[in-house]
Design a protein around this motif. Structure first.
Motif, PDB file in Angstrom:
ATOM      1  N   UNK A   9      63.332 -61.664 -70.156  1.00 44.28           N
ATOM      2  CA  UNK A   9      63.530 -63.112 -70.188  1.00 44.28           C
ATOM      3  C   UNK A   9      64.939 -63.476 -69.716  1.00 44.28           C
ATOM      4  N   UNK A  10      65.904 -62.668 -70.116  1.00 40.96           N
ATOM      5  CA  UNK A  10      67.284 -62.871 -69.672  1.00 40.96           C
ATOM      6  C   UNK A  10      67.351 -62.844 -68.127  1.00 40.96           C
ATOM      7  N   UNK A  11      66.645 -61.880 -67.551  1.00 36.03           N
ATOM      8  CA  UNK A  11      66.618 -61.792 -66.082  1.00 36.03           C
ATOM      9  C   UNK A  11      65.878 -62.984 -65.484  1.00 36.03           C
ATOM     10  N   UNK A  12      64.841 -63.459 -66.174  1.00 36.64           N
ATOM     11  CA  UNK A  12      64.095 -64.621 -65.672  1.00 36.64           C
ATOM     12  C   UNK A  12      65.003 -65.844 -65.557  1.00 36.64           C
ATOM     13  N   UNK A  13      65.838 -66.031 -66.575  1.00 34.52           N
ATOM     14  CA  UNK A  13      66.752 -67.175 -66.548  1.00 34.52           C
ATOM     15  C   UNK A  13      67.662 -67.098 -65.321  1.00 34.52           C
ATOM     16  N   UNK A  14      68.241 -65.925 -65.108  1.00 34.15           N
ATOM     17  CA  UNK A  14      69.134 -65.758 -63.960  1.00 34.15           C
ATOM     18  C   UNK A  14      68.407 -65.980 -62.634  1.00 34.15           C
ATOM     19  N   UNK A  15      67.199 -65.430 -62.565  1.00 31.76           N
ATOM     20  CA  UNK A  15      66.417 -65.543 -61.337  1.00 31.76           C
ATOM     21  C   UNK A  15      66.072 -67.015 -61.059  1.00 31.76           C
ATOM     22  N   UNK A  16      65.650 -67.728 -62.088  1.00 31.09           N
ATOM     23  CA  UNK A  16      65.276 -69.138 -61.924  1.00 31.09           C
ATOM     24  C   UNK A  16      66.496 -69.975 -61.542  1.00 31.09           C
ATOM     25  N   UNK A  17      67.630 -69.685 -62.194  1.00 33.71           N
ATOM     26  CA  UNK A  17      68.846 -70.454 -61.895  1.00 33.71           C
ATOM     27  C   UNK A  17      69.307 -70.203 -60.460  1.00 33.71           C
ATOM     28  N   UNK A  18      69.148 -68.959 -59.999  1.00 21.83           N
ATOM     29  CA  UNK A  18      69.584 -68.662 -58.631  1.00 21.83           C
ATOM     30  C   UNK A  18      68.692 -69.359 -57.609  1.00 21.83           C
ATOM     31  N   UNK A  19      67.481 -69.771 -58.044  1.00 14.55           N
ATOM     32  CA  UNK A  19      66.599 -70.532 -57.144  1.00 14.55           C
ATOM     33  C   UNK A  19      66.789 -72.039 -57.338  1.00 14.55           C
ATOM     34  N   UNK A  20      67.798 -72.411 -58.120  1.00 17.49           N
ATOM     35  CA  UNK A  20      68.122 -73.834 -58.263  1.00 17.49           C
ATOM     36  C   UNK A  20      67.506 -74.515 -59.468  1.00 17.49           C
ATOM     37  N   UNK A  29      61.427 -77.364 -68.437  1.00 18.46           N
ATOM     38  CA  UNK A  29      61.502 -77.641 -69.876  1.00 18.46           C
ATOM     39  C   UNK A  29      61.260 -76.331 -70.611  1.00 18.46           C
ATOM     40  N   UNK A  30      62.177 -75.994 -71.524  1.00 20.49           N
ATOM     41  CA  UNK A  30      62.046 -74.709 -72.232  1.00 20.49           C
ATOM     42  C   UNK A  30      61.706 -74.957 -73.691  1.00 20.49           C
ATOM     43  N   UNK A  31      60.537 -74.490 -74.049  1.00 21.55           N
ATOM     44  CA  UNK A  31      60.031 -74.663 -75.406  1.00 21.55           C
ATOM     45  C   UNK A  31      59.915 -73.283 -76.057  1.00 21.55           C
ATOM     46  N   UNK A  60      67.170 -75.554 -63.474  1.00 20.25           N
ATOM     47  CA  UNK A  60      67.977 -75.660 -64.690  1.00 20.25           C
ATOM     48  C   UNK A  60      67.021 -75.853 -65.864  1.00 20.25           C
ATOM     49  N   UNK A  61      67.409 -75.277 -67.012  1.00 22.40           N
ATOM     50  CA  UNK A  61      66.544 -75.342 -68.194  1.00 22.40           C
ATOM     51  C   UNK A  61      66.991 -76.484 -69.099  1.00 22.40           C
ATOM     52  N   UNK A  62      66.017 -77.234 -69.582  1.00 21.84           N
ATOM     53  CA  UNK A  62      66.334 -78.399 -70.434  1.00 21.84           C
ATOM     54  C   UNK A  62      65.399 -78.425 -71.639  1.00 21.84           C
ATOM     55  N   UNK A  63      65.852 -79.065 -72.765  1.00 20.64           N
ATOM     56  CA  UNK A  63      64.906 -79.304 -73.856  1.00 20.64           C
ATOM     57  C   UNK A  63      63.856 -80.304 -73.396  1.00 20.64           C
ATOM     58  N   UNK A  64      62.681 -80.258 -73.975  1.00 20.73           N
ATOM     59  CA  UNK A  64      61.585 -81.120 -73.495  1.00 20.73           C
ATOM     60  C   UNK A  64      61.936 -82.602 -73.598  1.00 20.73           C
ATOM     61  N   UNK A  65      62.682 -82.958 -74.656  1.00 22.51           N
ATOM     62  CA  UNK A  65      63.037 -84.365 -74.859  1.00 22.51           C
ATOM     63  C   UNK A  65      63.813 -84.946 -73.691  1.00 22.51           C
ATOM     64  N   UNK A  80      72.575 -73.135 -72.144  1.00 22.82           N
ATOM     65  CA  UNK A  80      71.264 -73.786 -72.066  1.00 22.82           C
ATOM     66  C   UNK A  80      70.869 -74.325 -73.438  1.00 22.82           C
ATOM     67  N   UNK A  81      70.375 -75.571 -73.446  1.00 22.08           N
ATOM     68  CA  UNK A  81      69.790 -76.119 -74.661  1.00 22.08           C
ATOM     69  C   UNK A  81      68.272 -76.168 -74.475  1.00 22.08           C
ATOM     70  N   UNK A  82      67.557 -75.832 -75.557  1.00 20.30           N
ATOM     71  CA  UNK A  82      66.098 -75.768 -75.477  1.00 20.30           C
ATOM     72  C   UNK A  82      65.489 -76.501 -76.664  1.00 20.30           C
ATOM     73  N   UNK A  83      64.150 -76.557 -76.690  1.00 20.16           N
ATOM     74  CA  UNK A  83      63.430 -77.140 -77.834  1.00 20.16           C
ATOM     75  C   UNK A  83      62.848 -76.005 -78.652  1.00 20.16           C
TER      76      UNK A  83
END
Ligand code: ZN
Length: 299
Positions: A245-256, A4-6, A258-263, A31-34
């Motif tokens: 942060x841009x690199x964090x997104x790529x790194x997290x996605x490569x580990x499977x 969840x990305x806030x 996905x980022x979602x809004x909290x809702x 990616x959609x976030x809150x």
């Protein structure tokens, strides 16, 4: 594995410069976030008085706060009244809503809430929430569907006042699972989606964490078996730490991940447990924050 990305937006500067950067970064990956907005006066510079306290000074030095936030933020509202963010920058806030992100209320006056919540009665809390919700509603053309108190400073009076707003959920505390808060044994109708991961200023400079290994350290705390909710700040990840942060997104996605809004967590088939909110100190952060606690915890 979902994270969840806030995105907390605390200041004029974060709204003015950080939002566009973050939206571009998120758009690249669809990616959609809150986003939680502070829409009233930016008085964050009033935090300057805390320089008088040694522990805050240490933290400023540890996180190099002036480069993190900019001197304009640190001074804002100190010698002159802060600008009303939602009046000056309504177009930016509306553009985030139009892009399909989830929009929530963070604060009317972020600094005022953090500094005075302890002495605010229900009327003062209601007034603060209403002023923020009304301006945000005018800006985006509909009521915000969620909220998150500034600095994780919440109490039972706040929880009760929030019931008067059409929030699907609130994110007011740190914790590990979605829960319904209990007050005097009664279950409230608005669930809490707590933040489970540390923020940049909590993690950096402690236990050997530096910018060179920050992303790996943060990712190592993501637990695929559990709820993962990350808070980033428009002032930090949206400006000085944007590339990281841009690199964090790529790194997290490569580990499977996905980022979602909290809702999005609410539509998962879940049976939220019940818990209470209590004030605790957590590593890397000055003062108390609200934490999810078992119902048998001492008040
Ligand atoms: Zn904030």
């Amino acid at each position: 594995m979902k994270i969840g990305l806030r995105i907390d937006v605390d200041t004029y500067r974060g709204t003015r410069y950080g939002i566009a950067n973050l939206c571009k970064t998120l758009d690249k990956q669809s990616i959609k976030a809150s986003f939680f907005f502070s829409v009233g006066p930016d008085n964050m510079g009033r935090n300057l008085w805390r320089l008088l306290r040694p522990s805050f000074l240490r933290k400023m030095l540890r996180t190099k706060a002036s480069s993190l936030y900019g001197w304009d933020i640190l001074m804002r509202g100190t010698f002159w009244p802060g600008p009303v963010i939602g009046k000056k920058l309504s177009g930016i806030i509306r553009s985030v809503s139009n892009a399909g992100h989830e929009i929530g209320l963070h604060a009317w006056d972020h600094h005022g809430w953090q500094a005075h919540l302890d002495t605010m009665d229900s009327t003062a809390i209601q007034r603060h929430l209403s002023r923020g919700a009304e301006l945000l509603t005018r800006i985006i053309g509909r009521a915000p569907t969620c909220s998150a108190v500034p600095g994780w400073k919440c109490n039972n009076r706040v929880l009760l006042e929030k019931l008067k707003f059409p929030f699907r959920y609130n994110s007011d505390c740190r914790g590990e699972s979605i829960f319904f808060p209990l007050i005097d044994g009664k279950k409230l109708s608005q669930p809490q989606i707590p933040v489970t991961l540390p923020t940049y200023d909590e993690l950096i400079g402690r236990k050997g964490v530096s910018n060179s290994n920050y992303n790996e350290s943060l990712l190592s705390l993501v637990d695929r078996e559990k709820l993962n909710v990350l808070t980033i700040h428009a002032e930090v990840e949206g400006i000085v730490c944007l590339d990281m942060f841009d690199r964090f997104i790529n790194m997290a996605q490569s580990k499977g991940a996905s980022f979602v809004p909290l809702g999005a967590f609410l539509s998962d088939s879940l049976t939220p447990n019940r818990a209470i909110i209590t004030a605790k100190e957590i590593p890397g952060r000055e003062g108390w924050v609200s934490c999810q606690s078992p119902t048998d915890a001492v008040h």
